[in-house]
Design a protein around this motif. Structure first.
Motif, PDB file in Angstrom:
ATOM      1  N   ALA A  49     -69.261  77.014  96.952  1.00 41.67           N
ATOM      2  CA  ALA A  49     -70.397  76.031  96.776  1.00 41.67           C
ATOM      3  C   ALA A  49     -71.289  75.879  95.668  1.00 41.67           C
ATOM      4  N   TYR A  50     -71.575  77.333  95.332  1.00 44.02           N
ATOM      5  CA  TYR A  50     -72.516  77.376  94.268  1.00 44.02           C
ATOM      6  C   TYR A  50     -71.781  77.221  93.018  1.00 44.02           C
ATOM      7  N   LEU A  51     -70.688  77.428  92.769  1.00 39.58           N
ATOM      8  CA  LEU A  51     -70.004  77.120  91.517  1.00 39.58           C
ATOM      9  C   LEU A  51     -69.880  75.769  91.468  1.00 39.58           C
ATOM     10  N   SER A  52     -69.359  74.741  92.580  1.00 43.10           N
ATOM     11  CA  SER A  52     -69.198  73.590  92.658  1.00 43.10           C
ATOM     12  C   SER A  52     -70.484  73.050  92.074  1.00 43.10           C
ATOM     13  N   VAL A  53     -71.721  73.311  92.525  1.00 34.09           N
ATOM     14  CA  VAL A  53     -72.862  72.732  92.225  1.00 34.09           C
ATOM     15  C   VAL A  53     -73.129  72.822  90.805  1.00 34.09           C
ATOM     16  N   ALA A  54     -72.984  74.215  90.339  1.00 32.55           N
ATOM     17  CA  ALA A  54     -73.184  74.472  88.963  1.00 32.55           C
ATOM     18  C   ALA A  54     -72.508  73.631  88.004  1.00 32.55           C
ATOM     19  N   VAL A  55     -71.038  73.592  88.255  1.00 33.64           N
ATOM     20  CA  VAL A  55     -70.250  72.932  87.526  1.00 33.64           C
ATOM     21  C   VAL A  55     -70.461  71.293  87.337  1.00 33.64           C
ATOM     22  N   ILE A  56     -70.516  70.886  88.477  1.00 36.77           N
ATOM     23  CA  ILE A  56     -71.103  69.471  88.391  1.00 36.77           C
ATOM     24  C   ILE A  56     -72.400  69.204  87.831  1.00 36.77           C
ATOM     25  N   ARG A  61     -73.625  63.605  83.158  1.00 38.01           N
ATOM     26  CA  ARG A  61     -74.388  63.106  81.886  1.00 38.01           C
ATOM     27  C   ARG A  61     -75.869  62.716  82.233  1.00 38.01           C
ATOM     28  N   GLY A  62     -76.639  62.624  81.239  1.00 41.21           N
ATOM     29  CA  GLY A  62     -78.072  62.338  81.606  1.00 41.21           C
ATOM     30  C   GLY A  62     -79.017  63.366  81.883  1.00 41.21           C
ATOM     31  N   LEU A  63     -78.526  64.583  82.199  1.00 38.47           N
ATOM     32  CA  LEU A  63     -79.754  65.462  82.719  1.00 38.47           C
ATOM     33  C   LEU A  63     -80.216  66.311  81.786  1.00 38.47           C
ATOM     34  N   ARG A  64     -81.286  66.709  81.944  1.00 37.80           N
ATOM     35  CA  ARG A  64     -82.093  67.365  80.782  1.00 37.80           C
ATOM     36  C   ARG A  64     -81.372  68.929  81.090  1.00 37.80           C
ATOM     37  N   THR A  65     -81.417  69.675  79.784  1.00 38.52           N
ATOM     38  CA  THR A  65     -81.125  70.922  79.599  1.00 38.52           C
ATOM     39  C   THR A  65     -81.644  71.882  80.546  1.00 38.52           C
ATOM     40  N   ARG A  66     -83.141  71.423  80.909  1.00 32.35           N
ATOM     41  CA  ARG A  66     -83.833  72.545  81.755  1.00 32.35           C
ATOM     42  C   ARG A  66     -83.064  72.490  83.165  1.00 32.35           C
ATOM     43  N   THR A  67     -82.788  71.150  83.651  1.00 29.57           N
ATOM     44  CA  THR A  67     -82.311  70.848  84.850  1.00 29.57           C
ATOM     45  C   THR A  67     -80.971  71.594  85.088  1.00 29.57           C
ATOM     46  N   ARG A  68     -80.063  71.258  83.813  1.00 24.84           N
ATOM     47  CA  ARG A  68     -78.752  72.104  84.022  1.00 24.84           C
ATOM     48  C   ARG A  68     -78.824  73.641  84.384  1.00 24.84           C
ATOM     49  N   VAL A  69     -79.917  74.215  83.473  1.00 25.11           N
ATOM     50  CA  VAL A  69     -79.946  75.594  83.515  1.00 25.11           C
ATOM     51  C   VAL A  69     -80.539  76.299  84.850  1.00 25.11           C
ATOM     52  N   LEU A  70     -81.542  75.420  85.445  1.00 24.29           N
ATOM     53  CA  LEU A  70     -81.979  75.678  86.743  1.00 24.29           C
ATOM     54  C   LEU A  70     -81.087  75.654  87.824  1.00 24.29           C
ATOM     55  N   VAL A  71     -80.327  74.624  87.668  1.00 18.37           N
ATOM     56  CA  VAL A  71     -79.189  74.434  88.825  1.00 18.37           C
ATOM     57  C   VAL A  71     -78.225  75.492  88.662  1.00 18.37           C
ATOM     58  N   ALA A  72     -77.720  75.940  87.638  1.00 17.28           N
ATOM     59  CA  ALA A  72     -76.883  77.104  87.486  1.00 17.28           C
ATOM     60  C   ALA A  72     -77.348  78.239  88.019  1.00 17.28           C
TER      61      ALA A  72
END
Length: 104
Positions: A49-56, A61-72
């Motif tokens: 589940a963790y890996l799936s959330v991080a990869v998705i 598209r369209g997410l800020r870099t900050r959001t991508r890093v925090l979700v990972a």
């Protein structure tokens, strides 16, 4: 920039909830009886589940870099996905709606 689709948001929400639930089960098991069966089942579920959330989140598209890093990030990624991704989608949706011209 295009906003994340409803399908992407609902998938991230479901997987984030699964990640948080599995983390809660693992931590509760660790703090109480420490049953090996629970760990051997919920550990891989949580990891997937963790890996799936991080990869998705990284591929959406369209997410800020900050959001991508925090979700990972481990432990807080699921919470961040539940809170930040819908906000990003609303922000992008309102930006798209305001830049589009009304139909005649």
């Amino acid at each position: 920039m295009s906003a994340p689709t409803r399908g992407t948001i609902s998938t991230l929400t479901a997987l984030s909830l699964l990640e948080l639930l599995s983390l809660a089960v693992l931590l509760t098991n660790l703090a109480t009886v420490h049953a090996d069966g629970v760990t051997s089942v919920m550990g891989p579920v949580h990891g997937a589940a963790y890996l799936s959330v991080a990869v998705i989140a990284l591929l959406t598209r369209g997410l800020r870099t900050r959001t991508r890093v925090l979700v990972a990030l481990p432990v807080i990624g699921g919470i961040c996905a539940l809170t930040l991704v819908p906000k990003e989608a609303r922000r992008l949706g309102s930006e798209t709606a305001s830049t589009e011209e009304p139909a005649a």
